[in-house]
Design a protein around this motif. Structure first.
Motif, mmCIF file in Angstrom:
data_model
loop_
_atom_site.group_PDB
_atom_site.id
_atom_site.type_symbol
_atom_site.label_atom_id
_atom_site.label_comp_id
_atom_site.label_asym_id
_atom_site.label_seq_id
_atom_site.Cartn_x
_atom_site.Cartn_y
_atom_site.Cartn_z
ATOM 1 N N LEU A 169 0.813 -1.220 0.000
ATOM 2 C CA LEU A 169 0.000 0.000 0.000
ATOM 3 C C LEU A 169 0.844 1.265 0.000
ATOM 4 O O LEU A 169 0.342 2.347 -0.338
ATOM 5 C CB LEU A 169 -0.930 0.030 1.221
ATOM 6 C CG LEU A 169 -2.242 -0.739 1.156
ATOM 7 C CD1 LEU A 169 -3.051 -0.468 2.411
ATOM 8 C CD2 LEU A 169 -3.045 -0.385 -0.091
ATOM 9 N N ASP A 170 2.090 1.152 0.367
ATOM 10 C CA ASP A 170 2.940 2.339 0.474
ATOM 11 C C ASP A 170 3.512 2.708 -0.895
ATOM 12 O O ASP A 170 4.723 2.854 -1.057
ATOM 13 C CB ASP A 170 4.071 2.074 1.477
ATOM 14 C CG ASP A 170 4.828 3.351 1.857
ATOM 15 O OD1 ASP A 170 4.199 4.423 1.849
ATOM 16 O OD2 ASP A 170 6.025 3.257 2.137
ATOM 17 N N HIS A 171 2.619 2.863 -1.879
ATOM 18 C CA HIS A 171 3.071 3.204 -3.227
ATOM 19 C C HIS A 171 2.711 4.624 -3.626
ATOM 20 O O HIS A 171 3.158 5.091 -4.670
ATOM 21 C CB HIS A 171 2.498 2.207 -4.253
ATOM 22 C CG HIS A 171 1.003 2.109 -4.252
ATOM 23 N ND1 HIS A 171 0.319 1.203 -3.475
ATOM 24 C CD2 HIS A 171 0.058 2.804 -4.933
ATOM 25 C CE1 HIS A 171 -0.974 1.331 -3.671
ATOM 26 N NE2 HIS A 171 -1.162 2.308 -4.558
ATOM 27 N N VAL A 172 1.887 5.296 -2.847
ATOM 28 C CA VAL A 172 1.580 6.701 -3.097
ATOM 29 C C VAL A 172 1.526 7.430 -1.754
ATOM 30 O O VAL A 172 1.380 6.812 -0.698
ATOM 31 C CB VAL A 172 0.230 6.886 -3.834
ATOM 32 C CG1 VAL A 172 0.294 6.341 -5.245
ATOM 33 C CG2 VAL A 172 -0.906 6.245 -3.063
ATOM 34 N N ASP A 173 1.610 8.737 -1.810
ATOM 35 C CA ASP A 173 1.616 9.538 -0.593
ATOM 36 C C ASP A 173 0.318 9.364 0.192
ATOM 37 O O ASP A 173 -0.776 9.489 -0.361
ATOM 38 C CB ASP A 173 1.791 11.025 -0.940
ATOM 39 C CG ASP A 173 3.106 11.316 -1.640
ATOM 40 O OD1 ASP A 173 4.002 10.458 -1.565
ATOM 41 O OD2 ASP A 173 3.227 12.390 -2.257
ATOM 42 N N GLY A 174 0.454 9.087 1.471
ATOM 43 C CA GLY A 174 -0.677 9.113 2.387
ATOM 44 C C GLY A 174 -1.553 7.887 2.447
ATOM 45 O O GLY A 174 -2.357 7.754 3.381
ATOM 46 N N LEU A 175 -1.421 6.957 1.496
ATOM 47 C CA LEU A 175 -2.376 5.844 1.446
ATOM 48 C C LEU A 175 -2.177 4.846 2.575
ATOM 49 O O LEU A 175 -3.127 4.505 3.289
ATOM 50 C CB LEU A 175 -2.280 5.132 0.093
ATOM 51 C CG LEU A 175 -3.228 3.940 -0.091
ATOM 52 C CD1 LEU A 175 -4.673 4.366 0.108
ATOM 53 C CD2 LEU A 175 -3.036 3.312 -1.466
ATOM 54 N N ALA A 176 -0.956 4.350 2.753
ATOM 55 C CA ALA A 176 -0.712 3.360 3.805
ATOM 56 C C ALA A 176 -1.036 3.934 5.179
ATOM 57 O O ALA A 176 -1.608 3.251 6.031
ATOM 58 C CB ALA A 176 0.738 2.888 3.755
ATOM 59 N N GLY A 177 -0.684 5.198 5.394
ATOM 60 C CA GLY A 177 -0.977 5.827 6.684
ATOM 61 C C GLY A 177 -2.462 6.002 6.920
ATOM 62 O O GLY A 177 -2.968 5.739 8.021
ATOM 63 N N THR A 178 -3.184 6.435 5.899
ATOM 64 C CA THR A 178 -4.630 6.644 6.037
ATOM 65 C C THR A 178 -5.357 5.337 6.321
ATOM 66 O O THR A 178 -6.169 5.245 7.255
ATOM 67 C CB THR A 178 -5.195 7.286 4.760
ATOM 68 O OG1 THR A 178 -4.568 8.556 4.553
ATOM 69 C CG2 THR A 178 -6.696 7.482 4.870
ATOM 70 N N VAL A 179 -5.071 4.316 5.521
ATOM 71 C CA VAL A 179 -5.704 3.013 5.738
ATOM 72 C C VAL A 179 -5.273 2.433 7.080
ATOM 73 O O VAL A 179 -6.072 1.810 7.793
ATOM 74 C CB VAL A 179 -5.346 2.047 4.586
ATOM 75 C CG1 VAL A 179 -5.880 0.647 4.875
ATOM 76 C CG2 VAL A 179 -5.908 2.559 3.275
ATOM 77 N N GLY A 180 -4.014 2.665 7.468
ATOM 78 C CA GLY A 180 -3.526 2.174 8.754
ATOM 79 C C GLY A 180 -4.252 2.797 9.930
ATOM 80 O O GLY A 180 -4.609 2.100 10.899
ATOM 81 N N VAL A 181 -4.501 4.109 9.870
ATOM 82 C CA VAL A 181 -5.215 4.788 10.959
ATOM 83 C C VAL A 181 -6.640 4.255 11.071
ATOM 84 O O VAL A 181 -7.126 3.945 12.173
ATOM 85 C CB VAL A 181 -5.229 6.315 10.722
ATOM 86 C CG1 VAL A 181 -6.184 6.998 11.695
ATOM 87 C CG2 VAL A 181 -3.826 6.893 10.889
#
Length: 339
Positions: free
Chosen positions: A137-149
């Motif tokens: 998921l860490d392939h674009v800015d903010g996605l992995a963090g947003t889904v992680g939260v």
């Protein structure tokens, strides 16, 4: 309750400050990825991991908010997986090394006395798969963090429903730390999560779900876990199918993930992340409702149908696959690290 709020607030502030401080050292050390012709430092995950461990560890050490049986071991194992990810950010590591590391760590945290042998093996496989899916998921800015939260809040709600207060506090601290990091990771990001942070996120969340569902039947547990990991699993499924049909190596990066294909439909980077975050929230909400008994397991079929529909539709979206495009549109290390 008051300690949880104070701990989360402290985690958010500390992670935001530490992520900002680590940006320059990462640039100077060359620990960077390239995204759309810009250099993205990768030590944001170090900030999330450090703050989560320090704040949660302080509660354990002082006795104010003990993590509980096995949860402290879970946190230590997640930190060790993150350390392996940091090595991958700095030097090249083969994928099988990351898989082996995640598997060993997962084997140390699965509560076999509650899951049984078959359940334990399946739980181990789930943890490894979810950990790697979050890395993807860490392939674009903010996605992995947003889904992680979003997923952390859902997993925390499940833990609270099981009266696992220590685990719920840990997840709230982690969600707050990830939110602090996201202040610098929204497009255009100033710092990235990196393999360190993405592996930590996937491992901590998947292991926490194993803890909350231990003792339940396999079918309902699989349904809840699927819902809470729906976006990461959909992204992984899409990539596997796309590269399989194109006869491309699964290990070679390319602009064929969920967010890349949404961009091809005309969405902005921010809009694609918001849309996927909303999808994650919907799936997580269903998972929490199923776990708490507010709705039946049949609701999971709607999530599964939605995932399949999204994968099938986006699979038909053409993507650019030239080497030049891959080097400019996809998160790819300036140094050759971690494939």
């Amino acid at each position: 309750m008051l300690y949880g709020i104070a701990a989360a607030t402290a985690a958010l502030f500390l992670a935001a400050v530490l992520a900002a401080l680590l940006r320059v050292p990462a640039l100077r050390a060359g620990i960077v990825d390239r995204r759309l012709h810009r250099r993205l430092p990768l030590l944001g995950g170090v900030a999330v991991v450090t703050v989560t461990c320090l704040v949660a560890g302080a509660g354990q050490w002082t006795g104010v908010a003990p993590l509980g049986d096995g949860v402290d071991r879970l946190l230590v194992s997640a930190a060790l997986v993150a350390a392996l990810g940091l090595v991958a950010d700095v030097w090249r590591l083969r994928l099988r090394v990351l898989v082996a590391g995640a598997a060993v760590a997962a084997a140390c945290v699965v509560p076999y006395d509650e899951t049984g042998v078959l359940g334990g093996v399946l739980a181990l496989g789930w943890i490894v798969a979810a950990t790697l899916a979050f890395k993807g998921l860490d392939h674009v800015d903010g996605l992995a963090g947003t889904v992680g939260v979003v997923t952390a809040f859902g997993a925390g709600a499940c833990a609270a429903a099981e009266i696992m207060d220590g685990l719920a506090v840990l997840l709230s601290v982690f969600a707050a730390a990830l939110t602090g990091f996201l202040m610098h990771n929204w497009h255009p990001a100033r710092i990235g999560l990196g393999t360190c942070g993405s592996l930590f996120t996937g491992f901590l969340l998947s292991s926490s779900l194993v803890f909350t569902r231990a003792g339940y039947d396999l079918g309902p547990s699989a349904a809840v876990m699927f819902c809470l990991g729906a976006v990461a699993l959909a992204d992984a499924l899409l990539v596997v199918l796309a590269r399989g049909f194109a006869r491309r190596s699964l290990l070679r990066r390319g602009p064929d993930h969920l967010a890349h294909r949404l961009r091809r439909l005309g969405l902005t980077p921010q809009a694609s992340v918001v849309l996927l975050g909303a999808g994650s929230f919907s799936a997580v909400l269903v998972g929490v409702l199923v776990h708490t008994g507010w709705t039946g397991e049949g609701a999971v079929l709607w999530v599964a149908g939605g995932v399949l529909l999204v994968v099938v539709v986006l699979l038909g979206i053409p993507v650019q696959s030239s080497r030049r495009t891959e080097s400019t549109q996809v998160s790819g290390p300036l140094r050759v690290r971690n494939g």
